[in-house]
Design a protein around this motif. Structure first.
Motif, mmCIF file in Angstrom:
data_model
loop_
_atom_site.group_PDB
_atom_site.id
_atom_site.type_symbol
_atom_site.label_atom_id
_atom_site.label_comp_id
_atom_site.label_asym_id
_atom_site.label_seq_id
_atom_site.Cartn_x
_atom_site.Cartn_y
_atom_site.Cartn_z
ATOM 1 N N PRO A 53 0.778 -1.246 0.124
ATOM 2 C CA PRO A 53 0.079 0.254 -0.229
ATOM 3 C C PRO A 53 0.897 1.345 0.063
ATOM 4 C CG PRO A 53 0.038 -1.120 2.207
ATOM 5 C CD PRO A 53 0.795 -1.775 1.298
ATOM 6 N N GLY A 60 0.106 5.184 0.472
ATOM 7 C CA GLY A 60 -0.734 6.344 0.642
ATOM 8 C C GLY A 60 -2.126 5.670 0.302
ATOM 9 N N LYS A 61 -2.917 6.412 -0.685
ATOM 10 C CA LYS A 61 -4.121 5.835 -1.003
ATOM 11 C C LYS A 61 -4.318 5.009 -2.115
ATOM 12 C CE LYS A 61 -6.862 9.801 0.646
ATOM 13 N NZ LYS A 61 -7.516 10.951 0.268
ATOM 14 N N GLY A 62 -3.144 4.587 -2.602
ATOM 15 C CA GLY A 62 -3.152 3.698 -3.737
ATOM 16 C C GLY A 62 -2.236 2.430 -3.308
ATOM 17 N N GLU A 63 -1.619 1.992 -4.557
ATOM 18 C CA GLU A 63 -0.609 0.582 -4.143
ATOM 19 C C GLU A 63 0.536 0.788 -4.951
ATOM 20 O OE1 GLU A 63 -3.505 -2.406 -5.315
ATOM 21 O OE2 GLU A 63 -4.125 -2.930 -3.294
#
Lengths: 426, 230
Positions: free
Chosen positions: B17, B19-22
């Motif tokens: 992971p 932040g908010k993404g991958e």
């Protein structure tokens, strides 16, 4: 494996010496603070007991209701019978009769005119009977500044400060002007046997001490005493024992009614001492808890810093195949060893400091000279070493160290292995 | 002999992971390594070498796909089983040696054997044997701060080899060494591979290491770009 860990612990000073010092200092503070506060509180209580309250006190109901005024018109009559009864029922308690009185001490000149005069608070106590511990209890011999203790009837002791204020020397005559039990004026001449300094500002201000028989004569109190005070064996107040004694006294005095009937008061029932008694009882727990909390926080942080510094070591141990649980347990084991060693050092140091304080004391007379409380503050405060001081340090010393390590260890334990590995490589 | 797979991956994927993404560190790696191979994962930073090494060393688990090491599926191992696998079968060599600083050379090499509950006599024999391999028998009482970088890495090799593991995973083992020490270390490892038939897998971008490798697996953006066997 334990040998391997022990070697690492001993060689790595930041793992052993630093926490050892933290624990030792903390435990020293706990032991010393406990002994010191215990000493102050017990001294205050015992000083008040010796001069004023006793561990238990028997008075009339009416006297007890106005006890702060020491109303001798409400004193115990037929005191010799009552004391026999008390000695019979409570043979282990040392009973003593006291009369507290107020009045003026008048110092005459060669013509018999007043040279100087001052208000005095007096205590009449048994100075002459064989076996009486009253002079010893009030430490009169050691408190003597000038002259001697009274050796015969008609002699009186004055506090040194008071005698200086009045300009009186030992051998001088003084007159006690007071009020008899029946309310008439009382005049009684005394020869000043000596002067004393009690080391208590309140007492040193204007206290006079004479044999109780003289005071009975002076105040027209034949076979009457204001108070009969009792002291427990062992010399220290014991709240549980006081409770038992009081319950027994209620049975003893059952059937005696009226305002002159006897009543027993415990030390905690007088002079607002109950709070102090309760505090003394719980002081060890309070101090230990506070220090335990503070030390847990300190050791937690020390553990975290140590843990951060040991990421490399922990990471490599896990990479080599040591289980996380084993690493965690070994850290806790280390903390137990450090905690025990630090506690032993801290307890020894704390006890030594307490012993110094118990032997030499600390003069606080500057702080107590204007004290007006009914509780007597000794001018020289001393620690008091009690058996719990020898083991109380193990609670903050070992428990805090282990809690600190466990808390800091959880952070490492919960990290993913790969994360530790990455940090290890960083 | 080299045909028996000690390491096998199938569509191995690792997603972190971010932040908010991958972020996909490994994207469907298929790889087989046989007994006694002397191979290296080669690629620039961020190509996925260390992530792959971590998974194969049971220090991390795959997000998807399979990673079998000595027949054991890494993703299915419990923490205890993973620790057992590392303890018994895998040796690690790190870029920064990671020796236990307060322990002597002897104790550092002895440590894996303590975890395996070897007797004192067995430990002594094996430790001295491993130190003889790396030429450090005269330094057994010294501690890491008293050693040179090359000597430290030789101790690390002895520590990795003392339990005669099936696989040695070496992450940039020469990064902190000069050319002479690097060659000495690599020659020692090559000799061990030759004589003990231990499988070596390196993560590197050092040409000196690459020169010694019998098999070069080039990684790029989390995928195998090239797989070259000499």
């Amino acid at each position: 494996m334990i040998r391997f860990l022990l070697k690492g612990l001993i060689r790595d000073k930041s793992r052993s010496l630093l926490p050892l010092i933290v624990v030792a200092i903390g435990v020293t503070l706990v032991v010393f603070a406990r002994g010191y506060i215990n000493g102050i509180m017990v001294d205050m209580i015992e000083q008040t007991a010796r001069f004023n309250t006793g561990h238990v006190k028997v008075t009339t109901k009416a006297y007890a209701d106005n006890i702060n005024q020491a109303p001798n018109d409400l004193a115990i009559l037929d005191a010799s019978n009552l004391i026999l009864k008390l000695e019979d029922t409570f043979p282990d308690i040392d009973w003593a009769c006291r009369i507290k009185f107020g009045g003026l001490i008048d110092v005459p000149d060669e013509q018999g005119e007043t040279k100087s005069q001052g208000p005095a608070m007096g205590i009449g106590l048994d100075l002459f009977s064989t076996g009486s511990k009253e002079a010893l209890r009030l430490n009169l011999a050691k408190s003597l500044v000038r002259g001697n203790l009274p050796t015969k009837e008609g002699e009186i002791l004055l506090s040194e400060d008071f005698s200086q204020k009045l300009g009186v020397n030992s051998g001088d005559m003084v007159t006690l002007i007071g009020s008899t039990m029946g309310g008439s004026m009382a005049f009684y001449n005394f020869s000043v046997a000596g002067t004393v300094r009690f080391g208590n500002t309140g007492l040193d201000r204007g206290t006079v001490i004479a044999d109780i028989r003289d005071i009975q004569l002076a105040l027209d109190m034949t076979d009457a005493v204001g108070e009969i005070i009792g002291f427990f064996p062992g010399g220290y107040y014991n709240d549980e024992l006081a409770e038992i004694v009081m319950a027994k006294s209620e049975k003893l005095f059952v059937g005696e009614t009226g305002e002159y009937s006897p009543v027993m008061l415990r030390l905690r029932d007088q002079e607002g001492l109950s709070l102090y008694v309760d505090l003394t009882k719980s002081m060890g727990t309070i101090i230990t808890f506070i220090f335990m909390l503070a030390m847990s926080l300190v050791l937690w942080n020390a553990g975290l810093l140590g843990g951060l510094r040991r990421y490399g070591e922990i990471g490599v141990r896990i990479a080599i195949g040591e289980e996380k649980g084993h690493v965690y347990r070994s850290m806790v084991l280390e903390s137990v060893m450090v905690g025990v060693a630090g506690t032993i050092i801290g307890t020894s140091t704390g006890l030594f400091l307490s012993w110094l304080m118990q032997t030499y004391g600390l003069d606080i007379s500057e702080f107590t000279k204007n004290a007006t409380t009914g509780i007597m503050m000794p001018n020289l405060v001393r620690s008091r070493i009690t058996p719990p001081d020898f083991y109380i340090g193990f609670i903050p010393g070992v428990v805090s160290t282990v809690i600190g390590t466990m808390l800091s260890g959880i952070g490492i334990y919960k990290r993913k292995t790969a994360q530790l590995f990455k940090e290890l490589e960083a | 002999m080299e045909n028996i797979p000690v390491i096998k991956t199938e569509r191995l994927t690792k997603i972190f992971p971010m932040g908010k993404g991958e972020f996909s560190a490994l994207k469907g790696i298929d790889l087989k390594l046989g007994t006694g191979e002397f191979a290296g994962l080669i690629g620039p930073s961020g190509s996925g070498k260390t992530t792959l090494l971590n998974i194969l060393g049971s220090l991390d688990s795959p997000s998807d796909g399979k990673a079998l090491v000595l027949g054991q599926s890494i993703g299915k191992l419990t923490a205890k089983e993973a620790a057992k696998l590392r303890k018994e079968k895998i040796g690690f060599i790190f870029q920064s040696y990671n020796l236990l600083q307060v322990h002597t050379v002897y104790e550092n090499v002895e440590f894996p054997l303590l975890l395996l509950n070897y007797s004192a006599n067995e430990r002594k024999k094996l430790v001295m044997g491993a130190l003889e391999w790396v030429g450090l028998t005269d330094k057994i009482k010294q501690k890491p701060p008293q050693l040179s970088g090359g000597e430290c890495q030789r101790v690390a090799i002895a520590r990795a080899m003392v339990k005669t593991p099936s696989i040695v995973l070496a992450d940039e083992p020469t990064a902190n060494l000069d050319a002479v020490n690097s060659h000495n270390i690599l020659q020692t490892m090559a000799r061990m591979n030759e004589e003990l038939k231990t499988t070596f897998l390196f993560a590197t971008h050092d040409d000196k290491v690459i020169g010694y490798l019998k098999r070069k697996i080039y990684l790029k953006d989390g995928m195998i770009d090239k797989d070259v066997t000499n």
